[in-house]
Design an enzyme around this catalytic site. Sequence first.
Site, PDB file in Angstrom:
ATOM      1  NE  ARG A 188      -8.180  15.242  10.183  1.00 12.10           N
ATOM      2  CZ  ARG A 188      -7.428  16.214  10.677  1.00 12.10           C
ATOM      3  NH1 ARG A 188      -6.290  15.916  11.295  1.00 12.10           N
ATOM      4  NH2 ARG A 188      -7.800  17.473  10.552  1.00 12.10           N
ATOM      5  CB  CYS A 246      -0.730  17.943   7.876  1.00 14.21           C
ATOM      6  SG  CYS A 246      -0.068  19.358   8.781  1.00 14.21           S
TER       7      CYS A 246
END
Length: 291
Positions: A188, A246
């Site tokens: 990611r 995050c």
Amino acid sequence: MNAIISASELAGLLADPAPERPAGSAAPVLLDVRWQLSTATASGQAPFDGRAAHAAGHLPGAVYVDLDADLAGPPGPAGRHPLPDVEHFGAAMRAAGVREDRPVVVYDGGQGWAAARAWWLLRWAGHPDVRVLDGGIAAWDGPSATGAEEPEPGDFRPRPGALPLLDADGAAALARTGVLLDARAGERYRGEVEPIDPVGGHIPGAVSAPTTENATAAGTLLPAAELADRFKALGVTEGTEVGVYCGSGVSAAHQVLALAVAGVPAALYVGSWSEWSADPGRPVAVGPDRQ
């Protein structure tokens, strides 16, 4: 104060009488924060139900806390899990029995992310004594209870600001002046996949540091010395200003927890990538490099 507690240490604190508890001190308030990130699937699988898991079995006396409802505000431009309204958060904690003069131990299903979010919020809101059960309920081999708990109301009143907090501009600046850690999976960060947010990639200047690498296969955190070595290899040296983000400020809280165990204070960017990527005016970096 250590930010984590082992299952054996907790069992000692809950014993009656508890030899590990100083004379006259109260047993900890227990909060069950079991939660899983739910994304739509073609199979139509029902989302995880933390309240049902709690009712089926929990540490005796532990009160269920809903991460989405009580540890975050409504999703929107500020991210999927923005800070909750302070008054709502305080009311939820008092309803769960949280008191100013009693320690708190939080746990989840074992991954540690949700428990760390509760730990961070309570510490940020000024509670002086909060710890995460290392390894979560999976590490607990003591007695269990079923059904719902009805605790005595607590008296905790949030006093926000006890832990450092970043907004989007602060995160961007810290990526240049200190170390900004990206706690998501490496793919990611690199922008190879993005299952949730509008665009893949990372904040320019951020360092890839998946929070999963802070834990053992059993879900417990690595020893403090090993965590310190890991963060040093990522550029965290003495005096370095450190921040973490995050996807939505949940797994990043677990990274802040790991940093605390390693003796490193760190700021949390709560909005994280879900806020950053929602603004098309903010730059996005892809690939394995910081830039």
